[in-house]
Design a protein around this motif. Structure first.
Motif, PDB file in Angstrom:
ATOM      1  N   ASN A  84      76.261  39.030  30.950  1.00 28.05           N
ATOM      2  CA  ASN A  84      75.295  39.055  30.134  1.00 28.05           C
ATOM      3  C   ASN A  84      75.209  37.683  29.591  1.00 28.05           C
ATOM      4  O   ASN A  84      76.261  37.174  29.447  1.00 28.05           O
ATOM      5  N   MET A  85      73.925  37.211  29.427  1.00 28.31           N
ATOM      6  CA  MET A  85      73.820  35.712  29.098  1.00 28.31           C
ATOM      7  C   MET A  85      72.707  35.960  27.977  1.00 28.31           C
ATOM      8  O   MET A  85      71.489  35.790  28.318  1.00 28.31           O
ATOM      9  N   SER A  86      73.137  36.016  26.638  1.00 28.45           N
ATOM     10  CA  SER A  86      71.886  36.054  25.789  1.00 28.45           C
ATOM     11  C   SER A  86      71.693  34.362  25.290  1.00 28.45           C
ATOM     12  O   SER A  86      72.291  33.384  25.624  1.00 28.45           O
ATOM     13  N   GLY A  87      70.303  34.518  24.659  1.00 28.37           N
ATOM     14  CA  GLY A  87      69.974  33.185  24.146  1.00 28.37           C
ATOM     15  C   GLY A  87      68.477  32.767  24.549  1.00 28.37           C
ATOM     16  O   GLY A  87      68.157  33.317  25.578  1.00 28.37           O
ATOM     17  N   GLY A  88      67.637  32.216  23.606  1.00 32.21           N
ATOM     18  CA  GLY A  88      66.469  32.024  23.565  1.00 32.21           C
ATOM     19  C   GLY A  88      65.355  33.072  24.269  1.00 32.21           C
ATOM     20  O   GLY A  88      64.361  32.788  24.767  1.00 32.21           O
ATOM     21  N   GLY A  89      65.787  34.274  23.619  1.00 36.28           N
ATOM     22  CA  GLY A  89      64.880  35.464  23.877  1.00 36.28           C
ATOM     23  C   GLY A  89      64.625  35.684  25.207  1.00 36.28           C
ATOM     24  O   GLY A  89      63.932  36.413  25.725  1.00 36.28           O
ATOM     25  N   GLY A  90      65.737  35.361  25.918  1.00 32.54           N
ATOM     26  CA  GLY A  90      65.869  35.602  27.525  1.00 32.54           C
ATOM     27  C   GLY A  90      65.518  34.465  28.296  1.00 32.54           C
ATOM     28  O   GLY A  90      65.933  34.638  29.418  1.00 32.54           O
ATOM     29  N   GLY A  91      65.234  33.287  27.644  1.00 30.92           N
ATOM     30  CA  GLY A  91      65.078  32.107  28.298  1.00 30.92           C
ATOM     31  C   GLY A  91      66.115  31.665  28.978  1.00 30.92           C
ATOM     32  O   GLY A  91      65.988  31.021  29.816  1.00 30.92           O
ATOM     33  N   LYS A  92      67.211  31.595  28.171  1.00 28.24           N
ATOM     34  CA  LYS A  92      68.750  30.980  28.792  1.00 28.24           C
ATOM     35  C   LYS A  92      68.973  31.764  30.129  1.00 28.24           C
ATOM     36  O   LYS A  92      69.246  30.731  30.817  1.00 28.24           O
ATOM     37  N   ALA A  93      68.726  32.652  30.405  1.00 26.20           N
ATOM     38  CA  ALA A  93      69.126  33.481  31.548  1.00 26.20           C
ATOM     39  C   ALA A  93      67.917  33.067  32.693  1.00 26.20           C
ATOM     40  O   ALA A  93      68.331  32.688  33.980  1.00 26.20           O
ATOM     41  N   ILE A  94      66.655  33.058  32.103  1.00 26.43           N
ATOM     42  CA  ILE A  94      65.828  32.513  33.117  1.00 26.43           C
ATOM     43  C   ILE A  94      65.929  31.218  33.604  1.00 26.43           C
ATOM     44  O   ILE A  94      65.964  30.884  34.885  1.00 26.43           O
ATOM     45  N   ALA A  95      66.214  30.429  32.681  1.00 21.66           N
ATOM     46  CA  ALA A  95      66.564  28.861  33.195  1.00 21.66           C
ATOM     47  C   ALA A  95      67.587  28.688  33.955  1.00 21.66           C
ATOM     48  O   ALA A  95      67.786  28.044  34.875  1.00 21.66           O
ATOM     49  N   TYR A  96      68.700  29.399  33.701  1.00 16.95           N
ATOM     50  CA  TYR A  96      69.880  29.589  34.601  1.00 16.95           C
ATOM     51  C   TYR A  96      69.559  29.800  35.930  1.00 16.95           C
ATOM     52  O   TYR A  96      70.115  29.375  36.804  1.00 16.95           O
ATOM     53  N   LEU A  97      69.061  31.177  36.110  1.00 18.25           N
ATOM     54  CA  LEU A  97      68.777  31.524  37.284  1.00 18.25           C
ATOM     55  C   LEU A  97      67.634  30.521  38.277  1.00 18.25           C
ATOM     56  O   LEU A  97      68.002  30.361  39.322  1.00 18.25           O
ATOM     57  N   ILE A  98      66.941  29.855  37.631  1.00 17.01           N
ATOM     58  CA  ILE A  98      66.023  28.935  38.286  1.00 17.01           C
ATOM     59  C   ILE A  98      66.789  27.754  38.647  1.00 17.01           C
ATOM     60  O   ILE A  98      67.030  27.208  39.852  1.00 17.01           O
ATOM     61  N   LYS A  99      67.890  27.228  37.686  1.00 13.89           N
ATOM     62  CA  LYS A  99      68.588  26.127  38.042  1.00 13.89           C
ATOM     63  C   LYS A  99      69.720  26.252  38.805  1.00 13.89           C
ATOM     64  O   LYS A  99      69.879  25.296  40.022  1.00 13.89           O
ATOM     65  N   THR A 100      70.247  27.663  39.293  1.00 18.48           N
ATOM     66  CA  THR A 100      71.453  27.783  40.223  1.00 18.48           C
ATOM     67  C   THR A 100      70.789  28.721  41.220  1.00 18.48           C
ATOM     68  O   THR A 100      71.498  29.274  42.044  1.00 18.48           O
ATOM     69  N   ALA A 101      69.404  28.375  41.462  1.00 15.84           N
ATOM     70  CA  ALA A 101      68.730  29.266  42.688  1.00 15.84           C
ATOM     71  C   ALA A 101      69.591  29.171  43.771  1.00 15.84           C
ATOM     72  O   ALA A 101      69.903  30.459  44.643  1.00 15.84           O
ATOM     73  N   GLU A 102      70.087  28.342  44.253  1.00 17.80           N
ATOM     74  CA  GLU A 102      70.722  28.099  45.702  1.00 17.80           C
ATOM     75  C   GLU A 102      71.996  28.959  45.821  1.00 17.80           C
ATOM     76  O   GLU A 102      72.485  29.366  46.633  1.00 17.80           O
ATOM     77  N   GLN A 103      72.709  28.987  44.542  1.00 14.55           N
ATOM     78  CA  GLN A 103      73.834  29.562  44.596  1.00 14.55           C
ATOM     79  C   GLN A 103      73.875  31.119  44.140  1.00 14.55           C
ATOM     80  O   GLN A 103      74.817  31.801  43.828  1.00 14.55           O
ATOM     81  N   SER A 104      72.432  31.489  43.787  1.00 11.78           N
ATOM     82  CA  SER A 104      72.249  32.734  43.069  1.00 11.78           C
ATOM     83  C   SER A 104      71.383  33.907  44.121  1.00 11.78           C
ATOM     84  O   SER A 104      70.815  34.609  43.631  1.00 11.78           O
ATOM     85  N   GLN A 105      71.634  33.498  45.321  1.00 11.36           N
ATOM     86  CA  GLN A 105      70.842  34.493  46.161  1.00 11.36           C
ATOM     87  C   GLN A 105      71.230  35.852  46.245  1.00 11.36           C
ATOM     88  O   GLN A 105      70.383  36.776  46.656  1.00 11.36           O
ATOM     89  N   ASP A 106      72.186  36.463  45.561  1.00 11.52           N
ATOM     90  CA  ASP A 106      72.768  37.589  45.379  1.00 11.52           C
ATOM     91  C   ASP A 106      72.297  38.158  43.975  1.00 11.52           C
ATOM     92  O   ASP A 106      72.872  39.526  43.830  1.00 11.52           O
ATOM     93  N   THR A 107      71.557  37.521  43.382  1.00 13.60           N
ATOM     94  CA  THR A 107      71.587  37.713  42.010  1.00 13.60           C
ATOM     95  C   THR A 107      70.225  38.379  41.712  1.00 13.60           C
ATOM     96  O   THR A 107      69.108  38.065  42.160  1.00 13.60           O
ATOM     97  N   LEU A 108      70.128  39.564  40.852  1.00 16.09           N
ATOM     98  CA  LEU A 108      69.031  40.231  40.498  1.00 16.09           C
ATOM     99  C   LEU A 108      68.998  40.156  38.962  1.00 16.09           C
ATOM    100  O   LEU A 108      70.127  40.720  38.258  1.00 16.09           O
ATOM    101  N   MET A 109      68.054  39.428  38.273  1.00 23.40           N
ATOM    102  CA  MET A 109      67.747  39.516  36.879  1.00 23.40           C
ATOM    103  C   MET A 109      66.997  40.634  36.313  1.00 23.40           C
ATOM    104  O   MET A 109      65.828  40.736  36.938  1.00 23.40           O
ATOM    105  N   VAL A 110      67.434  41.194  35.635  1.00 25.91           N
ATOM    106  CA  VAL A 110      66.576  42.593  34.790  1.00 25.91           C
ATOM    107  C   VAL A 110      65.828  41.921  33.865  1.00 25.91           C
ATOM    108  O   VAL A 110      66.130  40.849  33.050  1.00 25.91           O
ATOM    109  N   ASN A 111      64.557  42.448  33.993  1.00 23.43           N
ATOM    110  CA  ASN A 111      63.710  42.168  32.703  1.00 23.43           C
ATOM    111  C   ASN A 111      62.769  43.122  32.354  1.00 23.43           C
ATOM    112  O   ASN A 111      62.861  44.268  32.969  1.00 23.43           O
TER     113      ASN A 111
END
Length: 327
Positions: free
Chosen positions: A70-97
């Motif tokens: 769970n990553m709260s903040g920025g109306g969901g923007g914090k998690a979106i920014a994190y997924l973009i920033k860590t894209a290379e390390q997040s190949q197994d990640t699915l973000m719900v929206n």
């Protein structure tokens, strides 16, 4: 003749082995690991969608390992920014929206949009609902609407999204349909639906605008009453809850929920994610989860999902302009 026989049998054996391999692959067709990223706190619609989906995938053995963050903040923007920033390390990640990624992008709550991620699939739909505490003086949505029309400031509405977000928009849409002024909604924003529900139960607000699935468990426990929901017809999960339309208000709404992968993920892996989500619908484990929350299935894989998002962006933008949330 012998040479031809041997050659023929080698070809037959090769074809048989290939067919067997394809068959085994189609049966196994599973993902090793999925890490679900939830852009809000525990107890909300995003959280239940991620955890319910993970439960079905894990118990049906379509996915070997699931985990949650769970990553709260920025109306969901914090998690979106994190997924973009860590894209290379997040190949197994699915973000719900859900619908809010479109609304909040339009209203500039965060600078990114769904175009900055990899849309994988829309999976479920959830109707909105209007909920009051069990001891509320409002016995019906009609009574609530009349009170709002007489004095909009006497009715405070809680929601698990920011001002101008989905819960706010749905309330404005409903009160507009009832003949009220949609721009005068007294809206109290909470970080996720669970906290908004707590605000309702503590008496901080008179009514909660939320997803129907989020309200069902507390309603069944007798903690709250659901006055109305936004489907075209009543939900089988809540057959006693009337729709706004049958109460005489021309308004309906369904919130999609789905999953996004990191930008730059390969088409092969994105297709694999979409495929395993599609296979999930055929499992008994999914049926249990779906019925528990009263979700509607609206599977839209990759390209279809992306086209749907583009169309919703246009429709929601027009609605937000009409209600005064966009210039």
């Amino acid at each position: 003749m012998l040479t031809q026989f041997i050659t023929r049998n080698r070809v037959t054996l090769l074809a048989t082995l290939m067919a067997s391999a394809m068959s085994i692959g189609s049966v196994q067709a599973k993902v090793d690991e999925i890490h679900f990223l939830v852009p809000g706190g525990a107890g909300g619609g995003w959280d239940s969608t991620a955890r319910g989906t993970g439960e079905a995938l894990s118990k049906s053995e379509l996915v070997d390992k699931v985990s949650y963050e769970n990553m709260s903040g920025g109306g969901g923007g914090k998690a979106i920014a994190y997924l973009i920033k860590t894209a290379e390390q997040s190949q197994d990640t699915l973000m719900v929206n859900s619908t809010p990624i479109v609304i909040r992008s339009l209203s500039k709550v965060f600078p990114q949009s769904f175009r900055d991620l990899t849309p994988v699939a829309a999976t479920i739909g959830d109707y909105a609902a209007f909920v009051v505490a069990k001891d509320s003086p409002y016995q019906s949505f009609n009574e609530l609407a009349e009170a709002y029309k007489k004095n909009p400031r006497s009715v405070s509405v809680a929601g698990g999204s920011s001002r101008g977000g989905m819960d706010h928009l749905v309330a404005a849409l409903a009160f507009k349909a009832a003949g009220g002024e949609p721009r005068r909604v007294k809206y109290l924003a909470y970080d996720a639906g669970g906290k908004a529900m707590a605000g309702l139960l503590s008496g901080e607000t008179q009514v909660l605008s939320t997803g129907l699935s989020e309200a069902l468990s507390l309603a069944e426990a007798g903690e709250v009453r659901i006055l109305a929901m936004t489907g075209e017809t009543r939900s089988s999960a809540a057959p006693n809850v009337p729709t706004l339309k049958e109460l005489g208000y021309d308004a309906s709404f369904v919130n999609w929920r789905g999953f996004f992968a990191a930008p730059g993920i390969s088409d092969e892996q994105a297709d694999e994610f979409a495929s395993v989500l599609e296979k999930m619908y055929q499992t008994n484990e999914w049926t249990t989860v779906r019925d528990r929350y009263g979700w509607t299935e609206i599977y839209k894989p990759r390209k279809e999902f992306e086209a749907f998002l583009q169309e919703q962006e246009k429709e929601m933008g027009n609605l937000m302009k009409e209600l005064g949330f966009l210039n």
